[in-house]
Motif scaffolding. Sequence first.
Motif, PDB file in Angstrom:
ATOM      1  N   LYS A 184      17.387   1.115  11.603  1.00 11.91           N
ATOM      2  CA  LYS A 184      16.344   2.037  12.103  1.00 11.91           C
ATOM      3  C   LYS A 184      15.708   2.808  10.950  1.00 11.91           C
ATOM      4  CE  LYS A 184      19.093   4.363  14.853  1.00 11.91           C
ATOM      5  NZ  LYS A 184      20.310   3.622  14.482  1.00 11.91           N
ATOM      6  N   THR A 185      16.563   3.436  10.128  1.00  9.92           N
ATOM      7  CA  THR A 185      16.044   4.279   9.045  1.00  9.92           C
ATOM      8  C   THR A 185      15.331   3.418   7.997  1.00  9.92           C
ATOM      9  OG1 THR A 185      17.943   5.727   9.368  1.00  9.92           O
ATOM     10  CG2 THR A 185      16.693   6.050   7.353  1.00  9.92           C
ATOM     11  N   THR A 186      15.988   2.330   7.590  1.00 11.86           N
ATOM     12  CA  THR A 186      15.450   1.491   6.515  1.00 11.86           C
ATOM     13  C   THR A 186      14.113   0.868   6.911  1.00 11.86           C
ATOM     14  OG1 THR A 186      17.725   0.989   5.944  1.00 11.86           O
ATOM     15  CG2 THR A 186      16.056  -0.467   5.021  1.00 11.86           C
TER      16      THR A 186
ATOM     17  N   ARG B 268      24.158 -11.793   5.346  1.00 14.00           N
ATOM     18  CA  ARG B 268      23.283 -10.893   6.090  1.00 14.00           C
ATOM     19  C   ARG B 268      21.844 -11.247   5.714  1.00 14.00           C
ATOM     20  NH1 ARG B 268      23.537  -4.349   7.148  1.00 14.00           N
ATOM     21  NH2 ARG B 268      21.885  -4.461   8.712  1.00 14.00           N
ATOM     22  N   ILE B 269      20.992 -11.306   6.718  1.00 18.53           N
ATOM     23  CA  ILE B 269      19.609 -11.722   6.447  1.00 18.53           C
ATOM     24  C   ILE B 269      18.961 -10.750   5.455  1.00 18.53           C
ATOM     25  CG2 ILE B 269      18.679 -10.563   8.510  1.00 18.53           C
ATOM     26  CD1 ILE B 269      16.782 -13.088   8.645  1.00 18.53           C
TER      27      ILE B 269
ATOM     28  N   LYS C  86      21.514   6.473   5.122  1.00 14.71           N
ATOM     29  CA  LYS C  86      22.732   5.986   4.453  1.00 14.71           C
ATOM     30  C   LYS C  86      22.389   5.775   2.987  1.00 14.71           C
ATOM     31  CE  LYS C  86      24.374   3.648   8.503  1.00 14.71           C
ATOM     32  NZ  LYS C  86      23.182   4.042   9.250  1.00 14.71           N
TER      33      LYS C  86
ATOM     34  N   GLY D 164      23.503   1.472  11.520  1.00 10.71           N
ATOM     35  CA  GLY D 164      23.590   0.388  10.528  1.00 10.71           C
ATOM     36  C   GLY D 164      22.723  -0.817  10.832  1.00 10.71           C
TER      37      GLY D 164
ATOM     38  N   SER E 243      13.459  -9.382   6.980  1.00  7.55           N
ATOM     39  CA  SER E 243      13.300  -8.503   8.155  1.00  7.55           C
ATOM     40  C   SER E 243      11.992  -7.720   8.030  1.00  7.55           C
ATOM     41  CB  SER E 243      14.486  -7.541   8.291  1.00  7.55           C
ATOM     42  OG  SER E 243      15.672  -8.277   8.483  1.00  7.55           O
TER      43      SER E 243
ATOM     44  N   GLU F 105      14.802   0.260  -1.721  1.00  4.48           N
ATOM     45  CA  GLU F 105      14.398   1.263  -0.729  1.00  4.48           C
ATOM     46  C   GLU F 105      13.788   2.476  -1.439  1.00  4.48           C
ATOM     47  OE1 GLU F 105      17.294   1.692   2.627  1.00  4.48           O
ATOM     48  OE2 GLU F 105      18.432   0.230   1.506  1.00  4.48           O
TER      49      GLU F 105
END
Length: 397
Positions: free
Chosen positions: A106-108, A305-306, A140, A103, A311, A149
């Motif tokens: 990593k994947t995103t 959440r940022i 996810k 969560g 990011s 995404e």
Amino acid sequence: MPNMLSRRPIEELATLAPGLHHLNAGQFPANRYTTSMTSSTSVSINFKRREMVILGTQYAGEMKKGVFTIMHYLMPKAGILSLHSSANEGPDGDVSLFFGLSGTGKTTLSADPHRFLIGDDEHCWSDNGIFNIEGGCYAKCIDLSADKEPEIFNAIRFGSVLENVVFHPQSRLVDYTDKSLTENTRCAYPIEYIPNAKVPCVGGHPKNIILLTCDAFGVLPPVAKLTQHQSMYHFISGYTAKIAGTEDGVTEPQATFSACFGQPFLVWHPTKYANMLAEKMAEHEANAWLINTGWNGGKYGVGKRIALKYSRAIIDAIHSGELAQQEYEEYPVFGLHIPKACPGVPENVLNPKTAWLGDADEFEATVAKLANLFIENFKLYEDHASPEVLAAGPVLE
Ligand SMILES: Nc1ncnc2c1ncn2[C@@H]1O[C@H](COP(=O)(O)OP(=O)(O)O)[C@@H](O)[C@H]1O
Ligand SMILES: C=C(OP(=O)(O)O)C(=O)O
């Protein structure tokens, strides 16, 4: 599983002898009366018999993380470092690794339109560079949108396997916002469904090591440049917040420490992996960064959440080299170096003190609270860590 493990050509399979038997009896519960069994779910490995048995869970993640655990045993034995990380490669061949617990992104963040995807979760670092041990990704899907995404959204098509999602029985259209079965909805798709995947999934020695954390207290900066000793301290600590999703019973963020950002999968002592990482980073002169993809402006419930776009902008600036060029300031207590500016990110967000929406005393108290948690946790590793690594953690007056 074929989507999640490295696929070999059929003719090659015929020549291979099985190295491990993986028995999945997920519908059959573990016997709770067996000594030490605390639930009806068990994942057991017998290294001597080369056997792995899954009982009481049909979550596909157990199978891939089970194989990963085996790799965490075999690879370091062969002098190769196994990593709970994603990896991608820039147009000039520079490789980045993204470590982080479930969560943290990593994947995103590795599915980046400007870079080639090597893999989203499990890699090894040998003397020749890095390689992925999976043949696909396990993303996810909760609240997934084509807008935020697109790479992942568009990878979901014939040949992908959706897990635990809710879909309309007639139209078969998935409602990605539906959490009624679980928040941990997933999709396993072959890596080549990501348009800029790099196949075969290998790369050179990493240039940037990115440690992802999801801080639920809102006091870790969105990005900090780490010294070599700080990177070891934070790698061994593996601080993050577990967020609602992957683990049963976690409904709001909970601070946790998971050595090497993957404690459940480690077989050897965490310092074995950390020492190997330190050697490889020094040999290949990799830069290290800590990125907080968690809360900013206040703790969970107060701050936010940022934004993913911030990011992503931070990661773009790492890759373009612009972030390294910025002026840095020292962040007290944690001794972290934070950039004063970053293209695409408002300046007040970069320093948690200026981003903080509450009062100054509450901010200082929250910093001290998190620092104390780090200090307490690191006592576990005091006997194994060098004085320089010990000194690279937070210091309270
Ligand atoms: N700033 C952020 N950076 C990364 N992910 C974010 C951010 N904000 C929200 N998210 C969400 O958090 C989740 C990260 O999950 P994922 O990338 O699958 O993590 P991991 O691969 O590390 O388990 C995704 O659902 C993503 O949309
Ligand atoms: C599959 C998992 O890993 P991640 O959440 O990092 O994708 C898991 O931890 O269940």
